[in-house]
Design an enzyme around this catalytic site. Structure first.
Site, PDB file in Angstrom:
ATOM      1  N   PHE A  26       0.809  -1.229   0.000  1.00  0.00           N
ATOM      2  CA  PHE A  26       0.000   0.000   0.000  1.00  0.00           C
ATOM      3  C   PHE A  26       0.837   1.271   0.000  1.00  0.00           C
ATOM      4  O   PHE A  26       0.336   2.345  -0.338  1.00  0.00           O
ATOM      5  CB  PHE A  26      -0.935   0.024   1.235  1.00  0.00           C
ATOM      6  CG  PHE A  26      -0.220   0.373   2.517  1.00  0.00           C
ATOM      7  CD1 PHE A  26       0.064   1.704   2.824  1.00  0.00           C
ATOM      8  CD2 PHE A  26       0.189  -0.605   3.419  1.00  0.00           C
ATOM      9  CE1 PHE A  26       0.740   2.036   3.994  1.00  0.00           C
ATOM     10  CE2 PHE A  26       0.868  -0.284   4.572  1.00  0.00           C
ATOM     11  CZ  PHE A  26       1.144   1.041   4.858  1.00  0.00           C
ATOM     12  N   LYS A  51      -1.303  -6.913  -9.229  1.00  0.00           N
ATOM     13  CA  LYS A  51      -2.287  -6.926  -8.133  1.00  0.00           C
ATOM     14  C   LYS A  51      -1.866  -5.869  -7.120  1.00  0.00           C
ATOM     15  O   LYS A  51      -0.922  -6.048  -6.361  1.00  0.00           O
ATOM     16  CB  LYS A  51      -2.369  -8.293  -7.439  1.00  0.00           C
ATOM     17  CG  LYS A  51      -3.650  -8.376  -6.603  1.00  0.00           C
ATOM     18  CD  LYS A  51      -3.551  -9.206  -5.350  1.00  0.00           C
ATOM     19  CE  LYS A  51      -2.901  -8.558  -4.197  1.00  0.00           C
ATOM     20  NZ  LYS A  51      -3.618  -7.410  -3.569  1.00  0.00           N
ATOM     21  N   SER A  65       5.276  -7.069   3.369  1.00  0.00           N
ATOM     22  CA  SER A  65       5.873  -7.391   4.671  1.00  0.00           C
ATOM     23  C   SER A  65       6.614  -8.739   4.614  1.00  0.00           C
ATOM     24  O   SER A  65       6.314  -9.576   3.752  1.00  0.00           O
ATOM     25  CB  SER A  65       4.778  -7.435   5.726  1.00  0.00           C
ATOM     26  OG  SER A  65       3.837  -8.423   5.362  1.00  0.00           O
ATOM     27  N   CYS A 108       9.815   1.566   3.423  1.00  0.00           N
ATOM     28  CA  CYS A 108      10.699   0.464   3.807  1.00  0.00           C
ATOM     29  C   CYS A 108      12.124   0.978   3.990  1.00  0.00           C
ATOM     30  O   CYS A 108      12.982   0.263   4.473  1.00  0.00           O
ATOM     31  CB  CYS A 108      10.656  -0.636   2.762  1.00  0.00           C
ATOM     32  SG  CYS A 108      11.341  -0.096   1.197  1.00  0.00           S
ATOM     33  N   GLU A 154       9.166  -4.330  13.037  1.00  0.00           N
ATOM     34  CA  GLU A 154       8.899  -3.209  12.130  1.00  0.00           C
ATOM     35  C   GLU A 154       7.691  -2.442  12.668  1.00  0.00           C
ATOM     36  O   GLU A 154       6.648  -3.039  12.931  1.00  0.00           O
ATOM     37  CB  GLU A 154       8.611  -3.737  10.714  1.00  0.00           C
ATOM     38  CG  GLU A 154       8.416  -2.615   9.728  1.00  0.00           C
ATOM     39  CD  GLU A 154       8.251  -3.099   8.279  1.00  0.00           C
ATOM     40  OE1 GLU A 154       7.628  -4.145   8.068  1.00  0.00           O
ATOM     41  OE2 GLU A 154       8.766  -2.401   7.375  1.00  0.00           O
TER      42      GLU A 154
HETATM   43  P1  NAD Z   1       1.462  -6.712   3.101  1.00  0.00           P
HETATM   44  O1  NAD Z   1       2.507  -7.751   3.189  1.00  0.00           O
HETATM   45  O2  NAD Z   1       0.379  -6.707   4.109  1.00  0.00           O
HETATM   46  O3  NAD Z   1       0.722  -6.761   1.672  1.00  0.00           O
HETATM   47  C1  NAD Z   1       1.451  -6.776   0.466  1.00  0.00           C
HETATM   48  C2  NAD Z   1       0.606  -7.472  -0.600  1.00  0.00           C
HETATM   49  O4  NAD Z   1       0.366  -8.820  -0.192  1.00  0.00           O
HETATM   50  C3  NAD Z   1      -0.743  -6.825  -0.837  1.00  0.00           C
HETATM   51  O5  NAD Z   1      -1.008  -6.776  -2.211  1.00  0.00           O
HETATM   52  C4  NAD Z   1      -1.726  -7.760  -0.111  1.00  0.00           C
HETATM   53  O6  NAD Z   1      -2.971  -7.806  -0.720  1.00  0.00           O
HETATM   54  C5  NAD Z   1      -1.044  -9.108  -0.203  1.00  0.00           C
HETATM   55  N1  NAD Z   1      -1.333  -9.988   0.951  1.00  0.00           N
HETATM   56  C6  NAD Z   1      -1.689  -9.617   2.199  1.00  0.00           C
HETATM   57  N2  NAD Z   1      -1.836 -10.709   2.980  1.00  0.00           N
HETATM   58  C7  NAD Z   1      -1.554 -11.777   2.216  1.00  0.00           C
HETATM   59  C8  NAD Z   1      -1.525 -13.197   2.463  1.00  0.00           C
HETATM   60  N3  NAD Z   1      -1.804 -13.704   3.665  1.00  0.00           N
HETATM   61  N4  NAD Z   1      -1.180 -14.001   1.449  1.00  0.00           N
HETATM   62  C9  NAD Z   1      -0.883 -13.497   0.241  1.00  0.00           C
HETATM   63  N5  NAD Z   1      -0.902 -12.166  -0.050  1.00  0.00           N
HETATM   64  C10 NAD Z   1      -1.232 -11.321   0.919  1.00  0.00           C
HETATM   65  O7  NAD Z   1       2.231  -5.295   3.083  1.00  0.00           O
HETATM   66  P2  NAD Z   1       1.611  -3.840   3.145  1.00  0.00           P
HETATM   67  O8  NAD Z   1       1.057  -3.633   4.512  1.00  0.00           O
HETATM   68  O9  NAD Z   1       0.732  -3.603   1.980  1.00  0.00           O
HETATM   69  O10 NAD Z   1       2.921  -2.957   2.937  1.00  0.00           O
HETATM   70  C11 NAD Z   1       3.799  -2.619   3.974  1.00  0.00           C
HETATM   71  C12 NAD Z   1       4.957  -3.579   4.045  1.00  0.00           C
HETATM   72  O11 NAD Z   1       5.648  -3.585   2.793  1.00  0.00           O
HETATM   73  C13 NAD Z   1       6.015  -3.180   5.066  1.00  0.00           C
HETATM   74  O12 NAD Z   1       6.435  -4.331   5.740  1.00  0.00           O
HETATM   75  C14 NAD Z   1       7.127  -2.586   4.230  1.00  0.00           C
HETATM   76  O13 NAD Z   1       8.410  -2.636   4.813  1.00  0.00           O
HETATM   77  C15 NAD Z   1       7.051  -3.453   3.026  1.00  0.00           C
HETATM   78  N6  NAD Z   1       7.682  -2.835   1.874  1.00  0.00           N
HETATM   79  C16 NAD Z   1       8.910  -3.308   1.516  1.00  0.00           C
HETATM   80  C17 NAD Z   1       9.586  -2.744   0.457  1.00  0.00           C
HETATM   81  C18 NAD Z   1      10.948  -3.236   0.090  1.00  0.00           C
HETATM   82  O14 NAD Z   1      11.478  -2.770  -0.909  1.00  0.00           O
HETATM   83  N7  NAD Z   1      11.557  -4.151   0.819  1.00  0.00           N
HETATM   84  C19 NAD Z   1       9.010  -1.675  -0.252  1.00  0.00           C
HETATM   85  C20 NAD Z   1       7.745  -1.233   0.126  1.00  0.00           C
HETATM   86  C21 NAD Z   1       7.088  -1.818   1.203  1.00  0.00           C
END
Ligand code: NAD
Length: 473
Positions: free
Chosen positions: A138, A162, A215, A270, A364
């Site tokens: 997000f 997605k 995450s 991140c 985090e």
């Molecule tokens: P998230 O892991 O909750 O969701 C990411 C994606 O996974 C979304 O599209 C979501 O719909 C999907 N998802 C959620 N639960 C799932 C499940 N159980 N099984 C399969 N797919 C699932 O992350 P978020 O809250 O959207 O974003 C924040 C996180 O992203 C933070 O941890 C941040 O550090 C990380 N992030 C990392 C980077 C990087 O480059 N390392 C960059 C941006 C964000």
């Protein structure tokens, strides 16, 4: 038949700055997603045969559209994500830079040729993989899809994106603009949904590669699922970024950078600073940080966090740190903004005397919170950084070149900085962390992403009948 029995879930998109509903969309059904993947597969056949320089013409046009729509796109990011308008403009500017890099791929991904023996040449060429999936978080609704889709498309693939269920509007707009730029229909598809849609993408046999950004717990699941289906996968995870501050650091610059790093995009980056490792006496810098934090004003220079759940989670972390013995120097809990009382705001927070065993030092937080751990020596500080399960970013603030150089070598992180609080590599340098901040090989952007989005073909040709057959050819 599947079409008739499948119930479509509703997706409510909320404005985090006000808590109000922006609009309600339908999730993509599994039937619809399968149709879109089939369409993408068909469209990709012609696209793969289109010379890369012709593909680039679409992206030159797209680049122009991005530049002309910067304000409009930024407003959409601000609306659905809650970050400030100026942060949203910066996000679109990064998408523009990423698209410029994609436009340069004909110059970079041009392959190689060598006469390996008399009359015999070997060439390498970058060939498309087919249909690929991009799963996004997000926090950067526009930029993260631009980390992946322009390069993947330029290299001849079709993309199924997605977006996060919190912020699908920028992704939908991206599709509209790619079509307007002349991208053939079907090549870029968006599917809306959550966990089960991700599972479908990881398991669908037409999809050959999956990129994920989100995450760490979900990155691990996606990496395991996609790999189990024999797909290539890069899954970027969460972060816990450490900044080492030496007593000789430039006080004003350091205080300004640390606060900007921890509070930019409401700490939902991140690359955000999460732990400051203060070596020796850094009280003057900490005092300046308190002054800097007063300039970070909710709804002006500080945006909202993504949801009520996120706000509560961040505030609970601060409360737990306090209970565990840390000292709150600046407290961002319980903030309300006049006229936006239902918005999800957390004020800038500075927590001192955190120890490495406390929860706030390890997990985090993803909010505008910096924890200060005081250490006796740089070795102790480095040990704490090295012990973290994550490894996205790290930085040192010092005026000593020698200290900086030695520390760079010792950090256990993929992206490191010297006197830079958010050491994001600019294009063409690639982006990705280490340890539990990344699963899979390569990086997600830049030159290191080219091999991820293509198959390398090695061709040996012999056109000279007089050239002898030797042990190799
Ligand atoms: P998230 O892991 O909750 O969701 C990411 C994606 O996974 C979304 O599209 C979501 O719909 C999907 N998802 C959620 N639960 C799932 C499940 N159980 N099984 C399969 N797919 C699932 O992350 P978020 O809250 O959207 O974003 C924040 C996180 O992203 C933070 O941890 C941040 O550090 C990380 N992030 C990392 C980077 C990087 O480059 N390392 C960059 C941006 C964000």
């Amino acid at each position: 038949m599947l079409e008739l029995i499948e119930l479509k879930k509703e997706l409510t998109i909320t404005n985090p700055s006000t808590g109000a509903t922006i609009e309600t969309l339908s999730e993509t059904s599994f039937y619809e997603a399968s149709q879109l993947i089939n369409e993408a597969e068909k469209a990709q056949i012609g696209w793969a045969k289109t010379p890369i320089k012709e593909r680039a013409q679409v992206f030159y046009k797209y680049l122009e559209l991005l530049k002309n729509s910067k304000e409009e796109l930024a407003k959409l990011v601000h609306l659905e994500n809650g970050k400030t308008l100026s942060e949203s403009i910066a996000e679109i500017e990064k998408s523009i830079e990423l698209t410029e890099y994609a436009c340069s791929l004909p110059q970079i991904a041009k392959g190689d040729l060598l006469e390996v023996s008399k009359g015999v040449t070997c060439t390498t060429s970058y060939e498309p993989i087919g249909v690929v999936a991009n799963i996004a978080p997000f926090n950067f609704p526009h930029m993260v899809p631009h980390w992946t889709a322009p390069n993947a498309l330029m290299l001849g693939n079709a993309v199924i994106l997605k977006p996060s269920e919190h912020v699908p509007l920028s992704a939908i707009k991206m599709k509209e603009m790619l079509l307007k730029a002349g991208l053939p229909k079907g090549l870029f598809q968006t599917v809306l949904g959550g966990k089960s849609m991700v599972e479908l993408l990881c398991e669908n046999p037409t999809i050959k590669a999956v990129s994920f950004v989100g995450s760490t717990p979900i990155a691990k699941i996606v990496y395991a699922k996609a790999s189990a289906s024999h797909k290539r996968c890069i899954a970027l995870g969460g972060a816990k970024n450490h900044l080492i501050v030496m007593p000789d650091a430039h006080p004003e610059m350091t205080a300004n950078n640390v606060i900007a790093s921890m509070s930019g995009c409401a700490g939902q980056r991140c690359m955000a600073a999460s732990v400051m490792l203060a070596v020796g006496n850094c009280d003057n810098i900490i005092n300046l940080m308190i002054t800097e934090a007063t300039k970070v004003i909710p709804n002006k220079t500080l945006g909202a966090v993504i949801s009520k759940f996120a706000k509560e989670k961040i505030e609970n972390h601060i409360t737990l740190a306090e209970k565990q013995g840390a000292k709150i120097l600046v407290d961002g809990r319980g903030i309300t903004v006049t006229g936006k009382e239902n918005g999800y705001y957390v004020g800038p927070t500075i927590i001192d005397h955190v120890t490495s065993e406390m929860t706030i030092a390890k997990e985090e937080i993803f909010g505008p919170v910096i924890s200060i751990i005081r250490t006796e020596s740089i070795e102790e500080a480095l040990q704490i950084e090295n012990d973290s399960e994550f490894g996205n970013a790290a930085a040192i603030f010092t005026q000593s070149g020698r200290t900086a150089n030695e520390t760079i070598k010792s950090f256990s992180a993929g992206m490191v900085g010297v006197n830079v609080g958010v050491p994001v590599p600019r294009e063409p340098f690639s982006f990705a962390g280490w340890n539990d901040s990344k699963f899979g090989h390569g990086d997600i952007t830049g030159d290191a992403s080219i091999l991820f989005w293509s198959n390398l073909k090695k061709t040996t040709t012999k056109w000279n009948p007089e050239s002898k057959t030797n042990w190799m050819s």
